[in-house]
Design an enzyme around this catalytic site. Structure first.
Site, mmCIF file in Angstrom:
data_model
loop_
_atom_site.group_PDB
_atom_site.id
_atom_site.type_symbol
_atom_site.label_atom_id
_atom_site.label_comp_id
_atom_site.label_asym_id
_atom_site.label_seq_id
_atom_site.Cartn_x
_atom_site.Cartn_y
_atom_site.Cartn_z
ATOM 1 N N PHE A 1 0.915 -1.476 -11.150
ATOM 2 C CA PHE A 1 1.843 -2.581 -11.412
ATOM 3 C C PHE A 1 1.629 -3.769 -10.467
ATOM 4 O O PHE A 1 2.356 -4.746 -10.546
ATOM 5 C CB PHE A 1 3.292 -2.103 -11.269
ATOM 6 C CG PHE A 1 3.673 -1.015 -12.233
ATOM 7 C CD1 PHE A 1 4.062 -1.318 -13.526
ATOM 8 C CD2 PHE A 1 3.616 0.316 -11.860
ATOM 9 C CE1 PHE A 1 4.404 -0.319 -14.427
ATOM 10 C CE2 PHE A 1 3.960 1.328 -12.752
ATOM 11 C CZ PHE A 1 4.357 1.006 -14.033
ATOM 12 N N HIS A 2 0.643 -3.679 -9.561
ATOM 13 C CA HIS A 2 0.544 -4.676 -8.489
ATOM 14 C C HIS A 2 -0.850 -5.291 -8.376
ATOM 15 O O HIS A 2 -1.503 -5.161 -7.344
ATOM 16 C CB HIS A 2 0.912 -4.036 -7.138
ATOM 17 C CG HIS A 2 2.227 -3.351 -7.114
ATOM 18 N ND1 HIS A 2 2.507 -2.284 -6.276
ATOM 19 C CD2 HIS A 2 3.364 -3.566 -7.819
ATOM 20 C CE1 HIS A 2 3.743 -1.870 -6.468
ATOM 21 N NE2 HIS A 2 4.284 -2.632 -7.403
ATOM 22 N N PRO A 3 -1.367 -5.961 -9.405
ATOM 23 C CA PRO A 3 -2.671 -6.616 -9.242
ATOM 24 C C PRO A 3 -2.606 -7.719 -8.190
ATOM 25 O O PRO A 3 -1.656 -8.498 -8.152
ATOM 26 C CB PRO A 3 -2.964 -7.173 -10.644
ATOM 27 C CG PRO A 3 -1.641 -7.262 -11.327
ATOM 28 C CD PRO A 3 -0.804 -6.161 -10.760
#
Length: 501
Positions: free
Chosen positions: A433-435
């Site tokens: 969920f954290h590019p």
């Protein structure tokens, strides 16, 4: 003012001082902060606008409305990793868990010592972090609002002497609805759509949604100067925004694509590279007692005992309709497990990884390349072993693994099977969920995209403000750090107004 660009009957030209592209944690915060300082601000958002009244707890419907490509963005590589993110006013803050963790000291020190980012100090960043936390009411939720799955793991971790606790969240009005990732139906989670954006609108900011930024307007010179953005509404009408400053906040996947399509930073070897995503997974466990993981805060507790090794455990809860896919069972066996779903707890962990990926695009579609390295596979093996041990220590009868070749453990004696299975990356079911990292901050234009003030090296007045600027993985949920840098950028532009406006 919130304006649906689809309603425009003809092409439109808009004059403003600042144009911000993207309304998530970076764009909404910097836009509101600049509007608060009296600047003229236009905010462009590709997705639609949904208010609290639209969030109906139906996970399938909300995924279709709030997520880009119905949450089906995924990496190319082994394993394929899902990267769900928001496409709506408020961006991914509308569909995240509300977790707010400060940038770890060890990460900031690494940036200063290894990346040469001497301007980034705790003294510089802390006031901006504190302002965000105050604005969003960041605090720990009361224990009675935590889902039972959170408490089962937290209490066991405390009993075993592991560093752990309750996560701080931007949800001062939380009612424990359990659907944070599908739009908070009570408005208790202060996503951008119920906090910074309404406040910015109150101060004169204009938000155009269903509006896709396409092309930068540039004035050529010894150093190019940005002078606006051309965007489209519904792929038809043109919206020409004339602005002195443009801030790209489209996220770590789409910000580099937008810059590359506009031939920005052509000499940088970093644009679209250095992608980290915090790959993550979850385990589920069957208990004699009722858990009812759909009640209470889904992501409410953490275990950071192993964070220096790149493993952070956090609570997670997924609706039955989505959880069933992760059990790797069919027919009567799956039916029997799901009949006991009220007794199943889930918990997950993310990896602060060594792996780096890259972003490309074909037409309008993003292509994400990411191949999990062995060091990170080893982290997933260790994290799975630790979490299985915790579940059995808490009294679990079975533990369901995110590993199709090894889907279930019947007792703690089976944990050794995880190590002996000689697992590879392709054997894990992962999501992220954290590019981050694809427009990294730095001093060398050849190895970074923006400078320490977040201005693109080769274009005056063009800034990037989202998770793409981070030069390394954070190891924690990034939204608070994104908002900190957004507040810092607004302060910089305010202090240097004569240069830009």
């Amino acid at each position: 003012m919130l304006i649906d660009a689809k309603t425009f009957e003809k092409n439109k030209t808009i004059e403003t001082e600042i144009c911000v592209i993207g309304s998530g944690a970076g764009g909404a915060v910097v836009a509101k902060e600049l509007a608060e300082r009296g600047r003229s601000v236009v905010l462009l958002e590709e997705g639609g606008y949904f208010s609290t009244a639209d969030f109906n707890r139906n996970s399938t419907e909300m995924v279709r409305k709030l997520y880009r490509d119905c949450g089906m963005t995924a990496t190319l590589g082994k394993p394929m990793i899902s990267i769900p993110h928001g496409k709506c006013v408020g961006g991914t803050t509308v569909i995240n868990s509300g977790t707010c963790i400060r940038l770890p000291d060890r990460v900031l020190e690494k940036w200063r010592s290894q990346e040469g980012l001497s301007d980034l100090t705790e003294e510089d960043l802390s006031p901006h972090t504190e302002k965000v936390e105050k604005t969003l009411g960041v605090s720990e939720p009361p224990r009675e609002l935590l889902g039972k799955h959170n408490l089962i793991v937290l209490d066991t971790a405390k009993r075993l002497g592991l560093s752990s606790g309750i996560l701080r969240r931007n949800a001062p009005g939380c009612k424990g609805s359990g659907v944070c990732c599908f739009g908070c139906p009570t408005g208790g989670k202060y996503s951008m759509v119920v906090s910074y954006i309404p406040e910015g609108v109150r101060m004169g900011m204009k938000v155009y949604y269903h509006c896709r930024a396409k092309k930068l307007r540039m004035r050529q010179g010894k150093i190019d100067r940005v002078i606006g953005v051309i965007s489209t509404a519904n792929g038809e009408r043109t919206i020409d925004v004339r602005a002195s400053v443009v801030i790209v906040s489209a996220g770590a996947i789409f910000s580099p694509i937008f810059l590359r399509r506009n031939r920005v930073a052509p000499e940088s070897r970093a644009l679209g590279k250095n992608l980290s995503i915090h790959p993550a997974t979850r385990l589920m466990a069957l208990f004699d007692e009722k858990v009812e993981s759909w009640r209470g805060v889904p992501q409410g507790t953490y275990i950071d005992e192993f964070s220096n090794e790149g493993i952070l455990f956090e609570g997670t809860a997924v609706p039955p309709s989505l959880s069933s896919v992760s059990l790797h069972r069919v027919g009567n066996e799956l039916t029997n497990i799901m009949a006991q779903f009220s007794h199943i707890a889930s918990y997950g962990f993310l990896v602060s990884e060594d792996t780096r990926g890259s972003i490309r695009h074909v037409g309008e579609k993003a292509i994400v390349f990411y191949q999990l390295e062995k060091k990170d596979v080893d982290r997933f093996i260790k994290g799975t072993e630790i979490l299985a041990e915790l579940f059995f220590a808490a009294g679990a009868k079975k533990v369901y693994l995110p590993i199709p070749p090894l889907p279930v453990l019947d007792n703690s004696g089976d944990i050794g099977k995880i190590r002996s299975a000689k697992l590879r990356g392709k054997d894990f079911e992962l999501f992220a969920f954290h590019p981050m990292g694809t427009c990294r901050i730095g001093n060398d234009p050849h190895h970074s995209v923006v400078n320490q003030n977040l201005e693109v090296h080769d274009v005056e007045g063009l800034f990037v403000c989202d998770a793409s600027i981070f030069p390394s993985s954070l190891g924690v949920n990034p939204q608070l750090t994104i908002m900190t840098f957004a507040t810092r950028l607004a302060n910089y532009l305010h202090q240097n107004a004569s240069r830009y406006f």
